[in-house]
Design a protein around this motif. Structure first.
Motif, PDB file in Angstrom:
ATOM      1  N   MET A   3       0.811  -1.219   0.000  1.00 23.52           N
ATOM      2  CA  MET A   3       0.000   0.000   0.000  1.00 23.52           C
ATOM      3  C   MET A   3       0.845   1.271   0.000  1.00 23.52           C
ATOM      4  N   ILE A   4       2.130   1.145   0.343  1.00 28.05           N
ATOM      5  CA  ILE A   4       2.982   2.329   0.236  1.00 28.05           C
ATOM      6  C   ILE A   4       3.129   2.731  -1.231  1.00 28.05           C
ATOM      7  N   ALA A   5       3.003   1.752  -2.142  1.00 27.65           N
ATOM      8  CA  ALA A   5       3.040   2.066  -3.574  1.00 27.65           C
ATOM      9  C   ALA A   5       1.835   2.911  -3.966  1.00 27.65           C
ATOM     10  N   ASP A   6       0.679   2.621  -3.364  1.00 30.95           N
ATOM     11  CA  ASP A   6      -0.508   3.430  -3.626  1.00 30.95           C
ATOM     12  C   ASP A   6      -0.284   4.857  -3.160  1.00 30.95           C
TER      13      ASP A   6
ATOM     14  N   HIS B 264       0.307   8.534  -5.643  1.00 29.87           N
ATOM     15  CA  HIS B 264      -0.436   9.794  -5.527  1.00 29.87           C
ATOM     16  C   HIS B 264       0.472  10.966  -5.155  1.00 29.87           C
ATOM     17  N   THR B 265       1.415  10.728  -4.256  1.00 28.88           N
ATOM     18  CA  THR B 265       2.214  11.846  -3.759  1.00 28.88           C
ATOM     19  C   THR B 265       3.268  12.316  -4.758  1.00 28.88           C
TER      20      THR B 265
ATOM     21  N   ALA C 106       9.608  13.200  -3.465  1.00 25.09           N
ATOM     22  CA  ALA C 106       8.267  12.983  -2.911  1.00 25.09           C
ATOM     23  C   ALA C 106       8.132  11.578  -2.342  1.00 25.09           C
ATOM     24  N   GLY C 107       8.694  10.580  -3.046  1.00 26.41           N
ATOM     25  CA  GLY C 107       8.637   9.209  -2.551  1.00 26.41           C
ATOM     26  C   GLY C 107       9.380   9.037  -1.240  1.00 26.41           C
ATOM     27  N   LEU C 108      10.564   9.642  -1.151  1.00 27.05           N
ATOM     28  CA  LEU C 108      11.331   9.574   0.088  1.00 27.05           C
ATOM     29  C   LEU C 108      10.600  10.295   1.227  1.00 27.05           C
ATOM     30  N   LEU C 109      10.014  11.452   0.903  1.00 25.03           N
ATOM     31  CA  LEU C 109       9.268  12.198   1.912  1.00 25.03           C
ATOM     32  C   LEU C 109       8.072  11.393   2.408  1.00 25.03           C
TER      33      LEU C 109
ATOM     34  N   TYR D 184      15.135   3.008   1.983  1.00 23.91           N
ATOM     35  CA  TYR D 184      14.897   4.295   1.336  1.00 23.91           C
ATOM     36  C   TYR D 184      15.368   4.285  -0.116  1.00 23.91           C
ATOM     37  N   SER D 185      16.428   3.554  -0.398  1.00 25.09           N
ATOM     38  CA  SER D 185      16.884   3.432  -1.788  1.00 25.09           C
ATOM     39  C   SER D 185      15.830   2.723  -2.627  1.00 25.09           C
ATOM     40  N   TYR D 186      15.252   1.680  -2.067  1.00 27.94           N
ATOM     41  CA  TYR D 186      14.219   0.943  -2.800  1.00 27.94           C
ATOM     42  C   TYR D 186      12.966   1.791  -2.993  1.00 27.94           C
ATOM     43  N   MET D 187      12.600   2.562  -1.986  1.00 27.05           N
ATOM     44  CA  MET D 187      11.451   3.445  -2.132  1.00 27.05           C
ATOM     45  C   MET D 187      11.704   4.537  -3.177  1.00 27.05           C
ATOM     46  N   THR D 188      12.968   4.938  -3.311  1.00 28.97           N
ATOM     47  CA  THR D 188      13.315   5.884  -4.368  1.00 28.97           C
ATOM     48  C   THR D 188      13.082   5.256  -5.733  1.00 28.97           C
ATOM     49  N   LEU D 189      13.459   3.989  -5.889  1.00 28.93           N
ATOM     50  CA  LEU D 189      13.219   3.291  -7.148  1.00 28.93           C
ATOM     51  C   LEU D 189      11.719   3.156  -7.429  1.00 28.93           C
ATOM     52  N   VAL D 190      10.940   2.895  -6.377  1.00 28.50           N
ATOM     53  CA  VAL D 190       9.479   2.820  -6.552  1.00 28.50           C
ATOM     54  C   VAL D 190       8.952   4.168  -7.051  1.00 28.50           C
ATOM     55  N   SER D 191       9.469   5.258  -6.496  1.00 31.89           N
ATOM     56  CA  SER D 191       9.039   6.595  -6.917  1.00 31.89           C
ATOM     57  C   SER D 191       9.407   6.854  -8.375  1.00 31.89           C
ATOM     58  N   LEU D 192      10.632   6.514  -8.753  1.00 32.06           N
ATOM     59  CA  LEU D 192      11.073   6.722 -10.137  1.00 32.06           C
ATOM     60  C   LEU D 192      10.255   5.864 -11.098  1.00 32.06           C
ATOM     61  N   THR D 193       9.976   4.640 -10.697  1.00 30.81           N
ATOM     62  CA  THR D 193       9.163   3.754 -11.535  1.00 30.81           C
ATOM     63  C   THR D 193       7.766   4.320 -11.711  1.00 30.81           C
ATOM     64  N   THR D 194       7.215   4.854 -10.633  1.00 32.74           N
ATOM     65  CA  THR D 194       5.866   5.424 -10.684  1.00 32.74           C
ATOM     66  C   THR D 194       5.792   6.595 -11.645  1.00 32.74           C
ATOM     67  N   VAL D 195       6.725   7.536 -11.539  1.00 30.96           N
ATOM     68  CA  VAL D 195       6.654   8.718 -12.388  1.00 30.96           C
ATOM     69  C   VAL D 195       6.979   8.375 -13.837  1.00 30.96           C
ATOM     70  N   ALA D 196       7.817   7.359 -14.068  1.00 31.03           N
ATOM     71  CA  ALA D 196       8.107   6.945 -15.439  1.00 31.03           C
ATOM     72  C   ALA D 196       6.895   6.276 -16.077  1.00 31.03           C
ATOM     73  N   ALA D 197       6.105   5.584 -15.250  1.00 26.66           N
ATOM     74  CA  ALA D 197       4.968   4.840 -15.785  1.00 26.66           C
ATOM     75  C   ALA D 197       3.696   5.667 -15.903  1.00 26.66           C
ATOM     76  N   PHE D 198       3.487   6.633 -14.980  1.00 26.11           N
ATOM     77  CA  PHE D 198       2.179   7.301 -14.998  1.00 26.11           C
ATOM     78  C   PHE D 198       1.993   8.168 -16.220  1.00 26.11           C
ATOM     79  N   ASP D 199       3.074   8.544 -16.910  1.00 24.66           N
ATOM     80  CA  ASP D 199       2.926   9.335 -18.123  1.00 24.66           C
ATOM     81  C   ASP D 199       2.131   8.567 -19.173  1.00 24.66           C
ATOM     82  N   SER D 200       2.168   7.237 -19.080  1.00 25.09           N
ATOM     83  CA  SER D 200       1.426   6.436 -20.047  1.00 25.09           C
ATOM     84  C   SER D 200       0.178   5.794 -19.467  1.00 25.09           C
ATOM     85  N   VAL D 201       0.209   5.379 -18.202  1.00 25.35           N
ATOM     86  CA  VAL D 201      -0.963   4.695 -17.642  1.00 25.35           C
ATOM     87  C   VAL D 201      -1.623   5.454 -16.503  1.00 25.35           C
ATOM     88  N   GLY D 202      -1.049   6.563 -16.047  1.00 30.54           N
ATOM     89  CA  GLY D 202      -1.677   7.348 -14.991  1.00 30.54           C
ATOM     90  C   GLY D 202      -1.257   6.883 -13.607  1.00 30.54           C
TER      91      GLY D 202
END
Length: 296
Positions: A31-34, A38-39, A66-69, A184-202
């Motif tokens: 659920m941290i991915a959810d 958003h953040t 934002a992901g780290l925060l 925190y490094s892994y959460m940074t990767l989750v954040s980068l993955t999220t922003v790279a993906a939402f441009d196409s799928v939201g």
């Protein structure tokens, strides 16, 4: 050619999110991915306010911060006695609301609308291209390839450490592994993955890509490597089948991709040999029949 780029983008989203989502499932932090999905809006808006640029690089930086925060605030609230689900709910709704507010106040005349960030539109991906080293490809493809490379490198280098800190964090801490830094490094990767993906799928639908394939793979495999392979495969299958069904029924491509993840999960949950719900129900009925025959 446009169809090729849409399919490639969807498949890369499935592979990148599928790879990243495995340890989210194993660490029970899905659920941290959810929350992060958003953040990142807050991070993107703040990055625009500081740089006055919609460059993909600054978007990635803003999303990572934002992901780290988000992760830091959730853990801070947990350490203060708040339950994890409540902490996630408070942090992601607050930061997301701030992001929407900042868009209204400071980015009203810029093409940075909430609907685009939430829902995305993968059909428009081929029309926004970058040329790097003489190769011209859609921006979303470049961003996904770069983030996928980061994810692969991180897991290759720290695979043993990630496994150990996931399954036995006490022992990992006792032998001196920097589990907080890795988290925190892994959460940074989750954040980068999220922003790279939402441009196409939201941003809303990317959480389905992060959690769904990995959760389905969890049912299919008992090893981490097998789970990674299955997760990426399910992500690609959902992207391809979702695209063609959306084209057939003239509906949202990203929405249908996310829906297919749910379909794949239910198929595995119900029909997986020996462990599926239908299989277990059949075995229970067979045992009852055997007991009735023995009693008679």
């Amino acid at each position: 050619m446009n169809e090729f780029w849409v399919l490639l983008t969807g498949s890369l989203v499935g592979i990148t999110c599928g790879l990243t989502g495995v340890f989210l499932i194993l660490r029970k932090t899905a659920m941290i991915a959810d929350a992060i999905s958003h953040t990142v809006l807050f991070g993107i808006v703040v990055a625009f306010m500081v740089t006055q640029s919609l460059s993909g690089f600054w978007m990635l930086i803003g999303a990572a911060i934002a992901g780290l925060l988000t992760t830091f605030l959730v853990q801070l609230l947990q350490s203060g006695g708040l339950q994890e689900d409540a902490a996630i709910g408070v942090v992601f709704t607050s930061l997301f609301a701030l992001g929407v507010l900042f868009i209204t106040l400071f980015a009203g005349n810029v093409h940075l609308d909430v609907e685009h960030v939430l829902m995305g539109e993968i059909a428009f991906v081929p029309w926004d291209s970058w040329e790097i080293l003489g190769f011209s490809m859609p921006k979303a493809v470049w961003m996904l390839l770069i983030v996928l490379l980061f994810n692969i490198l991180f897991l290759v280098i720290f695979y043993k450490e990630m496994k150990l800190s996931t399954f036995d964090p006490v022992f990992a801490l006792s032998i001196g592994l920097p589990i907080v830094a890795m988290h925190y490094s892994y959460m940074t990767l989750v954040s980068l993955t999220t922003v790279a993906a939402f441009d196409s799928v939201g941003a809303v639908l990317v959480v389905a890509m992060l959690i769904g394939p990995a959760a389905t793979a969890y049912l299919m495999s008992k090893s981490v490597v097998g789970m990674i392979v299955w997760s990426m495969a399910f992500g690609v299958m959902a992207a391809i089948t979702g695209y063609y069904l959306a084209k057939l029924w003239n509906t949202s491509i990203a929405g249908m991709m996310a829906a297919m993840i749910g379909v794949l999960f239910m198929l595995v949950f119900l029909f997986k040999p020996h462990d599926g719900w239908i299989w277990k129900l059949f075995k229970r009925m067979k045992i009852k029949d055997t007991e009735v025959h023995v009693e008679s």
